[in-house]
Design a protein around this motif. Sequence first.
Motif, short mmCIF file in Angstrom:
data_model
loop_
_atom_site.label_atom_id
_atom_site.label_comp_id
_atom_site.label_asym_id
_atom_site.label_seq_id
_atom_site.Cartn_x
_atom_site.Cartn_y
_atom_site.Cartn_z
N TYR A 124 -1.05 15.07 -2.56
CA TYR A 124 -1.62 13.75 -2.28
C TYR A 124 -2.73 13.80 -1.22
O TYR A 124 -3.69 13.02 -1.29
CB TYR A 124 -0.50 12.82 -1.83
CG TYR A 124 -0.84 11.34 -1.77
CD1 TYR A 124 -2.09 10.85 -2.12
CD2 TYR A 124 0.11 10.42 -1.37
CE1 TYR A 124 -2.38 9.49 -2.05
CE2 TYR A 124 -0.17 9.07 -1.31
CZ TYR A 124 -1.41 8.61 -1.65
OH TYR A 124 -1.69 7.28 -1.58
N GLN A 154 0.83 -1.20 0.00
CA GLN A 154 0.00 0.00 0.00
C GLN A 154 0.87 1.26 0.00
O GLN A 154 2.08 1.20 0.26
CB GLN A 154 -0.94 -0.03 1.21
CG GLN A 154 -2.00 -1.11 1.07
CD GLN A 154 -2.82 -1.29 2.33
OE1 GLN A 154 -2.39 -1.98 3.25
NE2 GLN A 154 -3.98 -0.66 2.37
N SER A 155 0.26 2.37 -0.31
CA SER A 155 0.98 3.63 -0.44
C SER A 155 1.81 3.93 0.81
O SER A 155 1.32 3.82 1.92
CB SER A 155 -0.02 4.76 -0.69
OG SER A 155 0.65 5.95 -0.97
N ASP A 166 3.54 4.53 -10.64
CA ASP A 166 3.15 5.93 -10.50
C ASP A 166 3.27 6.67 -11.82
O ASP A 166 2.62 7.70 -12.03
CB ASP A 166 4.03 6.64 -9.45
CG ASP A 166 3.64 6.28 -8.03
OD1 ASP A 166 2.58 5.64 -7.84
OD2 ASP A 166 4.38 6.64 -7.10
N TRP A 207 -7.47 6.88 -2.92
CA TRP A 207 -6.47 5.89 -3.32
C TRP A 207 -6.51 4.69 -2.38
O TRP A 207 -6.43 3.54 -2.82
CB TRP A 207 -5.09 6.54 -3.34
CG TRP A 207 -4.08 5.69 -4.03
CD1 TRP A 207 -3.10 4.93 -3.45
CD2 TRP A 207 -3.95 5.48 -5.43
NE1 TRP A 207 -2.36 4.28 -4.40
CE2 TRP A 207 -2.86 4.60 -5.63
CE3 TRP A 207 -4.64 5.96 -6.55
CZ2 TRP A 207 -2.46 4.18 -6.90
CZ3 TRP A 207 -4.23 5.55 -7.81
CH2 TRP A 207 -3.15 4.66 -7.97
N GLU A 225 -6.82 0.55 -3.00
CA GLU A 225 -5.88 -0.42 -2.46
C GLU A 225 -6.60 -1.49 -1.64
O GLU A 225 -6.27 -2.68 -1.73
CB GLU A 225 -4.83 0.28 -1.59
CG GLU A 225 -3.88 1.15 -2.38
CD GLU A 225 -2.87 1.86 -1.51
OE1 GLU A 225 -1.75 2.09 -1.99
OE2 GLU A 225 -3.19 2.20 -0.35
N ALA A 265 4.03 8.81 3.02
CA ALA A 265 3.46 9.20 1.73
C ALA A 265 3.21 10.69 1.65
O ALA A 265 3.50 11.34 0.64
CB ALA A 265 2.17 8.43 1.47
N TRP A 314 -5.87 10.89 -0.56
CA TRP A 314 -5.44 9.74 0.24
C TRP A 314 -6.54 8.69 0.37
O TRP A 314 -6.33 7.51 0.11
CB TRP A 314 -4.94 10.18 1.62
CG TRP A 314 -4.64 9.01 2.51
CD1 TRP A 314 -5.48 8.45 3.44
CD2 TRP A 314 -3.44 8.22 2.53
NE1 TRP A 314 -4.87 7.37 4.04
CE2 TRP A 314 -3.62 7.22 3.50
CE3 TRP A 314 -2.25 8.28 1.82
CZ2 TRP A 314 -2.65 6.26 3.77
CZ3 TRP A 314 -1.27 7.33 2.11
CH2 TRP A 314 -1.48 6.34 3.07
N SER A 336 1.48 0.02 -6.20
CA SER A 336 0.31 -0.49 -5.47
C SER A 336 -0.62 -1.22 -6.43
O SER A 336 -0.89 -0.75 -7.53
CB SER A 336 -0.45 0.67 -4.82
OG SER A 336 0.32 1.29 -3.84
#
Length: 197
Positions: A166, A43-44, A71, A173, A177, A158, A170, A130
């Motif tokens: 980001y 995961q991130s 990415d 995303w 995931e 992150a 968050w 990811s």
Amino acid sequence: MSSAPSRSNADPVAAALDTAAVRVLDAVRDLGVSNPVVLIDGQSGAGKTSLAKQLVARWPLTGRVQLVALDSIYPGWDGLADGVEAARTLILVPHGRGVLGIWQRWDWDASAPAEAHAVDPSLPLIVEGSGLITGATARLGDVRVWLESPLVSRKRRALERDGEIYRPHWEQWAEQEERHLVRDDPRRHATHMFAIP
């Protein structure tokens, strides 16, 4: 070049990544092939990019190793699954068949595809990102790495890395995931799993 740790490290994250790098590089060496494929998922903020860079810097085989970060492929903040599928069809499948792979970089600022890049099937390949390890991609990777890291640590790293760009994305995303974890069970397909503090 030796894959052994160069020095003791008081930073627990760096030490965990160093241990992971040593074990992955040993596995690469043990394969006895000239163009192995290493897949790195997590995961991130788990440490995928940092591990991939260590592997490239300490690569144990003669010649160049190619590195592709998802990415550069995900088509935007809702594009985790689409980016993984692009990596599978445009990079991993061609590499496995011994033909040139061509993928396009995603320009995050323009929200559009950008320049094309080639992947040489005769060279080793590391792909990190990811969502990467699935039932479909697992058979295309010789060494498959899952990095496990606590949410608090991952989010801190992150956001320190990508900052305010980001932060508003968050949760968006993270939901993708989580769907990957349930749907694809990457831990089950991994050949190596490492805990990163």
